[in-house]
Write an enzyme that holds these catalytic residues in place. Structure first.
Site, PDB file in Angstrom:
ATOM      1  N   TYR A   1     -14.154 -83.498  34.091  1.00  0.00           N
ATOM      2  CA  TYR A   1     -13.215 -84.170  33.502  1.00  0.00           C
ATOM      3  C   TYR A   1     -12.470 -83.646  32.536  1.00  0.00           C
ATOM      4  CZ  TYR A   1     -10.699 -88.135  31.085  1.00  0.00           C
ATOM      5  OH  TYR A   1      -9.825 -88.985  30.501  1.00  0.00           O
TER       6      TYR A   1
ATOM      7  N   SER B   1      -6.309 -86.181  27.122  1.00  0.00           N
ATOM      8  CA  SER B   1      -7.690 -86.858  26.570  1.00  0.00           C
ATOM      9  C   SER B   1      -8.128 -86.078  25.278  1.00  0.00           C
ATOM     10  CB  SER B   1      -8.677 -86.983  27.348  1.00  0.00           C
ATOM     11  OG  SER B   1      -9.916 -87.142  26.932  1.00  0.00           O
TER      12      SER B   1
END
Length: 280
Positions: free
Chosen positions: A162, A148
């Site tokens: 995250y 990501s």
């Protein structure tokens, strides 16, 4: 197209979103595919979508499994090789984040949330890749990790845990790429930006909240310069490119950023500086 004919692909997190789109795409392009997830209903929806596109049942293996457990991982590898005979492509797509029920972020968010995110987003990738290693070496195969842009240089206070796992995943991609290329195995990754995947509800957001957020971001050029959020197939096509040795053979240990330009923009660059400088 049948560019993956004779290949076997294992796609984690394939009951929804990017993983579902990837599993469907690989199957439609000739691969025998193992799809997996914890939600049996959504996993069956993925399987049925593949079958309805004309793929024979013998080319699809659906395995409900908890990827966070050693037992679940062993089941995935062993049953895939048992049914199809080998493993050519491993797509480490499964990932998650957790919204704190009390709205806490950053260092105020419980470390137990960190432990859960780390177990799914990183530890499971490491151990599953270890378990698949010998099969991939034998097949001179490919590994594609789904990271990501959250793992990049910018701060991510609202989703710190995250983002930390994705930064670590990028290092795992680089390091394993060098370690495995001597054995003929390529490792690469894709780093998406905003993708409408249905992950919102899975991480504790109210129904429709993630989609609402995506629409808001689409209207702000400082968030999404291209003006639209990605769909899962947009990322699945990049995963397929990285798994296709004819097209991407010289790409080793890299991450393709697919974010509509988001990571190229600093907030100050979205201001009309000419207007500001010439105003009285």
């Amino acid at each position: 197209m049948n560019r993956f004919a004779g290949k076997v692909a294992l796609v984690t997190g394939s009951s929804n979103g990017i993983g579902r789109a990837t599993g469907i795409l690989f199957a439609q392009e000739g691969a025998k595919v193992t799809i997996t997830g914890r939600n049996t209903q959504r996993l069956e929806e993925t399987r049925q979508t593949i079958l309805k596109s004309g793929i024979p049942e013998s080319h699809v293996l659906a395995i409900p499994a908890d990827l966070a457990t050693e037992e679940g991982q062993d089941k995935l590898i062993n049953e895939t090789v048992k049914k199809f005979g080998h493993l050519n492509i491993l797509v480490n797509n499964a990932g998650t984040a957790f919204s704190d029920a009390e709205g806490r972020i950053g260092l105020d968010q419980p470390v137990s949330d960190f432990d859960k995110v780390m177990r799914i987003n990183l530890r499971s990738v490491v151990t599953l890749t270890q378990k698949a290693k010998d099969h991939l070496i034998k097949a001179k195969g490919e590994v594609v990790n789904v990271s990501s842009i959250a793992g990049g240089q910018q701060a991510m206070t609202g989703a710190m845990y995250y983002a930390m796992t994705k930064s670590a995943l990028d290092q795992f991609t680089r390091s394993t790429a060098i370690g495995l290329i001597d054995h003929g195995v390529r490792v690469n990754s894709v780093s998406p930006g905003v993708v409408v995947t249905g992950i919102g509800e899975a991480i504790g957001m109210p129904e429709g909240a993630f989609e609402k957020m995506a629409k808001l971001l689409e209207s702000h050029k400082e968030c999404l310069p291209c003006g639209k959020a990605a769909q899962p197939i947009d990322i699945a096509n990049i995963i397929a490119f990285l798994a296709d040795r004819k097209l991407s053979s010289y790409i080793i240990g890299q991450s393709i950023v697919a974010d509509g330009g988001s990571s190229l923009i600093m907030g100050m660059n979205t201001l009309d500086m000419t207007s500001i400088l010439t105003s009285p």
